[in-house]
Each structure stands twice: as structure tokens, then as C-alpha cells.
Design a protein around this motif. Structure first.
Motif, PDB file in Angstrom:
ATOM      1  N   UNK A  23       0.804  -1.235   0.000  1.00  0.00           N
ATOM      2  CA  UNK A  23       0.000   0.000   0.000  1.00  0.00           C
ATOM      3  C   UNK A  23       0.835   1.284   0.000  1.00  0.00           C
ATOM      4  N   UNK A  24       2.005   1.234   0.619  1.00  0.00           N
ATOM      5  CA  UNK A  24       2.818   2.444   0.714  1.00  0.00           C
ATOM      6  C   UNK A  24       3.813   2.590  -0.436  1.00  0.00           C
ATOM      7  N   UNK A  25       3.871   1.609  -1.333  1.00  0.00           N
ATOM      8  CA  UNK A  25       4.764   1.721  -2.484  1.00  0.00           C
ATOM      9  C   UNK A  25       3.967   1.724  -3.788  1.00  0.00           C
ATOM     10  N   UNK A  26       3.313   0.615  -4.085  1.00  0.00           N
ATOM     11  CA  UNK A  26       2.623   0.480  -5.368  1.00  0.00           C
ATOM     12  C   UNK A  26       1.276   1.193  -5.403  1.00  0.00           C
ATOM     13  N   UNK A  27       0.624   1.339  -4.265  1.00  0.00           N
ATOM     14  CA  UNK A  27      -0.707   1.952  -4.244  1.00  0.00           C
ATOM     15  C   UNK A  27      -0.697   3.402  -3.754  1.00  0.00           C
ATOM     16  N   UNK A  28       0.464   4.051  -3.772  1.00  0.00           N
ATOM     17  CA  UNK A  28       0.512   5.436  -3.283  1.00  0.00           C
ATOM     18  C   UNK A  28      -0.240   6.397  -4.188  1.00  0.00           C
ATOM     19  N   UNK A  29      -0.344   6.078  -5.452  1.00  0.00           N
ATOM     20  CA  UNK A  29      -1.038   6.980  -6.387  1.00  0.00           C
ATOM     21  C   UNK A  29      -2.524   6.668  -6.519  1.00  0.00           C
ATOM     22  N   UNK A  30      -3.014   5.707  -5.780  1.00  0.00           N
ATOM     23  CA  UNK A  30      -4.443   5.390  -5.806  1.00  0.00           C
ATOM     24  C   UNK A  30      -5.125   6.303  -4.796  1.00  0.00           C
ATOM     25  N   UNK A  31      -5.970   7.178  -5.277  1.00  0.00           N
ATOM     26  CA  UNK A  31      -6.593   8.172  -4.405  1.00  0.00           C
ATOM     27  C   UNK A  31      -7.763   7.599  -3.615  1.00  0.00           C
ATOM     28  N   UNK A  32      -8.332   6.502  -4.074  1.00  0.00           N
ATOM     29  CA  UNK A  32      -9.494   5.936  -3.384  1.00  0.00           C
ATOM     30  C   UNK A  32      -9.049   5.033  -2.243  1.00  0.00           C
ATOM     31  N   UNK A  33      -9.819   5.054  -1.170  1.00  0.00           N
ATOM     32  CA  UNK A  33      -9.472   4.275   0.013  1.00  0.00           C
ATOM     33  C   UNK A  33      -9.581   2.786  -0.232  1.00  0.00           C
ATOM     34  N   UNK A  34     -10.419   2.371  -1.182  1.00  0.00           N
ATOM     35  CA  UNK A  34     -10.655   0.940  -1.360  1.00  0.00           C
ATOM     36  C   UNK A  34      -9.515   0.221  -2.068  1.00  0.00           C
ATOM     37  N   UNK A  35      -8.508   0.943  -2.545  1.00  0.00           N
ATOM     38  CA  UNK A  35      -7.343   0.286  -3.119  1.00  0.00           C
ATOM     39  C   UNK A  35      -6.600  -0.527  -2.077  1.00  0.00           C
ATOM     40  N   UNK A  36      -6.253   0.094  -0.975  1.00  0.00           N
ATOM     41  CA  UNK A  36      -5.571  -0.610   0.112  1.00  0.00           C
ATOM     42  C   UNK A  36      -6.523  -1.522   0.864  1.00  0.00           C
ATOM     43  N   UNK A  37      -7.765  -1.093   1.005  1.00  0.00           N
ATOM     44  CA  UNK A  37      -8.726  -1.900   1.750  1.00  0.00           C
ATOM     45  C   UNK A  37      -8.936  -3.260   1.096  1.00  0.00           C
ATOM     46  N   UNK A  38      -9.056  -3.287  -0.208  1.00  0.00           N
ATOM     47  CA  UNK A  38      -9.230  -4.551  -0.918  1.00  0.00           C
ATOM     48  C   UNK A  38      -8.006  -5.445  -0.736  1.00  0.00           C
ATOM     49  N   UNK A  39      -6.820  -4.849  -0.770  1.00  0.00           N
ATOM     50  CA  UNK A  39      -5.604  -5.620  -0.536  1.00  0.00           C
ATOM     51  C   UNK A  39      -5.607  -6.212   0.864  1.00  0.00           C
ATOM     52  N   UNK A  40      -5.959  -5.420   1.871  1.00  0.00           N
ATOM     53  CA  UNK A  40      -5.936  -5.899   3.243  1.00  0.00           C
ATOM     54  C   UNK A  40      -6.996  -6.967   3.494  1.00  0.00           C
ATOM     55  N   UNK A  41      -8.125  -6.884   2.838  1.00  0.00           N
ATOM     56  CA  UNK A  41      -9.137  -7.937   2.953  1.00  0.00           C
ATOM     57  C   UNK A  41      -8.606  -9.234   2.351  1.00  0.00           C
ATOM     58  N   UNK A  42      -7.955  -9.128   1.204  1.00  0.00           N
ATOM     59  CA  UNK A  42      -7.358 -10.311   0.583  1.00  0.00           C
ATOM     60  C   UNK A  42      -6.261 -10.913   1.445  1.00  0.00           C
ATOM     61  N   UNK A  43      -5.424 -10.071   2.036  1.00  0.00           N
ATOM     62  CA  UNK A  43      -4.358 -10.556   2.914  1.00  0.00           C
ATOM     63  C   UNK A  43      -4.952 -11.230   4.148  1.00  0.00           C
ATOM     64  N   UNK A  44      -5.987 -10.652   4.710  1.00  0.00           N
ATOM     65  CA  UNK A  44      -6.631 -11.270   5.871  1.00  0.00           C
ATOM     66  C   UNK A  44      -7.179 -12.645   5.513  1.00  0.00           C
ATOM     67  N   UNK A  45      -7.773 -12.768   4.354  1.00  0.00           N
ATOM     68  CA  UNK A  45      -8.293 -14.062   3.906  1.00  0.00           C
ATOM     69  C   UNK A  45      -7.167 -15.080   3.754  1.00  0.00           C
ATOM     70  N   UNK A  46      -6.051 -14.661   3.173  1.00  0.00           N
ATOM     71  CA  UNK A  46      -4.902 -15.560   2.999  1.00  0.00           C
ATOM     72  C   UNK A  46      -4.337 -15.986   4.349  1.00  0.00           C
TER      73      UNK A  46
END
Length: 60
Positions: A23-46
Motif C-alpha cells: 500500500x505504501x509503495x505500489x498503491x501510493x497513487x491510488x486516491x481511493x481508500x478501497x485500493x488498500x482496503x481490498x488488498x488488506x481484505x485479501x491478505x486477511x483471507x490468505x
């Protein structure tokens, strides 16, 4: 602790580190909050799946 538990422990540590790094490297230019949120939901599932794999053979 067996080799299997150590392997899955290392894999879960790598996944957790990626949850902080991506989130702090590849998703820094994503202005919407759901960019990191979707990643964290996927990580939690894994991580939940990895915990199920590690603990499925435990007996009391």
C-alpha cells in the motif's frame, strides 16, 4: 516445531510484510481508500487460510 509449521510461519510473515509494503509503495497513487482496503481484505483471507492449514492437525 516441525518444518511444515516453520514454512507456513515464514509464508505468513512474508504476506504480513507485503500487506504493509504494497500500500505504501505500489498503491501510493491510488486516491481511493478501497485500493488498500481490498488488498488488506485479501491478505486477511490468505492469513486465515494459512492459520487453518497450520492448526488443522493440532490435537488437545
Amino acid at each position: 516445531m516441525g518444518k511444515r509449521e516453520v514454512f507456513w510461519g515464514v509464508v505468513s510473515c512474508i504476506v504480513i510484510l507485503l500487506a504493509y509494503i504494497i500500500p505504501y509503495t505500489f498503491l501510493t497513487n491510488v486516491a481511493n481508500w478501497y485500493g488498500s482496503f481490498l488488498l488488506w481484505v485479501g491478505v486477511a483471507f490468505v492469513i486465515i487460510i494459512i492459520n487453518l492449514i497450520i492448526t488443522k492437525d493440532w490435537r488437545s
